[in-house]
Design an enzyme around this catalytic site. Sequence first.
Site, mmCIF file in Angstrom:
data_model
loop_
_atom_site.group_PDB
_atom_site.id
_atom_site.type_symbol
_atom_site.label_atom_id
_atom_site.label_comp_id
_atom_site.label_asym_id
_atom_site.label_seq_id
_atom_site.Cartn_x
_atom_site.Cartn_y
_atom_site.Cartn_z
ATOM 1 N N SER A 40 33.361 40.902 42.744
ATOM 2 C CA SER A 40 32.080 40.811 43.103
ATOM 3 C C SER A 40 31.468 39.322 42.991
ATOM 4 C CB SER A 40 31.109 41.444 41.949
ATOM 5 O OG SER A 40 31.972 42.934 41.885
ATOM 6 N N ASN A 70 27.857 33.586 40.841
ATOM 7 C CA ASN A 70 29.146 33.501 40.185
ATOM 8 C C ASN A 70 30.229 34.531 40.835
ATOM 9 O OD1 ASN A 70 30.929 33.209 37.871
ATOM 10 N ND2 ASN A 70 30.183 35.189 37.253
ATOM 11 N N MET A 86 33.994 29.432 32.218
ATOM 12 C CA MET A 86 34.428 30.274 31.357
ATOM 13 C C MET A 86 33.253 30.130 30.231
ATOM 14 S SD MET A 86 36.400 32.116 32.932
ATOM 15 C CE MET A 86 36.983 33.296 32.015
ATOM 16 N N ASP A 115 27.099 38.523 33.568
ATOM 17 C CA ASP A 115 27.539 39.375 34.865
ATOM 18 C C ASP A 115 26.607 40.498 35.158
ATOM 19 O OD1 ASP A 115 29.709 37.713 34.502
ATOM 20 O OD2 ASP A 115 30.997 39.181 33.314
HETATM 21 C C1 GAR Z 1 38.969 34.074 38.909
HETATM 22 O O1 GAR Z 1 39.566 35.253 39.210
HETATM 23 C C2 GAR Z 1 37.415 34.314 38.581
HETATM 24 O O2 GAR Z 1 37.138 35.596 39.220
HETATM 25 C C3 GAR Z 1 37.456 34.507 37.225
HETATM 26 O O3 GAR Z 1 38.256 33.629 36.618
HETATM 27 C C4 GAR Z 1 39.118 33.452 37.746
HETATM 28 C C5 GAR Z 1 39.228 31.712 38.079
HETATM 29 O O4 GAR Z 1 40.152 31.289 38.829
HETATM 30 N N1 GAR Z 1 36.087 34.267 36.583
HETATM 31 C C6 GAR Z 1 35.824 35.209 35.369
HETATM 32 O O5 GAR Z 1 36.371 35.791 34.971
HETATM 33 C C7 GAR Z 1 34.276 34.934 35.271
HETATM 34 N N2 GAR Z 1 33.849 35.674 34.229
HETATM 35 P P1 GAR Z 1 40.163 29.848 39.687
HETATM 36 O O6 GAR Z 1 39.805 28.947 38.596
HETATM 37 O O7 GAR Z 1 41.281 29.942 40.290
HETATM 38 O O8 GAR Z 1 38.963 29.947 40.609
#
Ligand code: GAR
Length: 190
Positions: A138, A109, A92, A147
């Site tokens: 995506s 990503n 993040m 993104d």
């Molecule tokens: C996931 O939903 C991913 O797509 C999102 O954060 C979550 C992480 O979950 N990513 C973003 O929002 C990136 N901008 P995880 O730690 O359980 O994989």
Amino acid sequence: MQDKRRVGILISGRGSNMAALVEASRSDDCPYEVALVASDRPQAAGLTWAADAGIATFAQSPKGMAKAEYEAKIDAALRDAGVEVIALAGYMRLLSDDFVARWRGRIINIHPSLLPKYKGLDTHQRALAAGDAVAGCSVHIVTEELDGGDVLGQAKVAILPDDTAESLAGRVLIEEHRLYPKILAEFVKR
Ligand code: GAR
């Protein structure tokens, strides 16, 4: 078994997408192996999971240092581990233009929306507020634009009448875990 490409995964939290990538990598015909899981949050739950799974881990908080210094430490850890491709999985933090340039075309990503819709945060809430019938996720190449890089693959999820951001996020996450290992495997073979 042919040589597997070495992937480094960056996480900030629970790391469920990272775990899906690691699980998939264990199959003999998977073309990548996970060489390192690194995080900007030393307390990230995903780091514990990865270490328990026998994966090398690295943690570096960016607190109290310049972004360039922080990223140099992440970069060094990735290179020391022989990483060829970086997969961001719930990482993040924005990567600097310099970092992206050093790894140009080799960072991907996963993002919880059907890009180019809903770049950034609160993707599920924004899809619900817009009255969308379909949401999804995506996998894309990381460029300097948030993104914004080429989309490599997407999965769609129907939005249900009584969906909340949480219920929708849960169903999208299931698709993320299917999509990401498939796209990463295709990507490292390119
Ligand atoms: C996931 O939903 C991913 O797509 C999102 O954060 C979550 C992480 O979950 N990513 C973003 O929002 C990136 N901008 P995880 O730690 O359980 O994989």
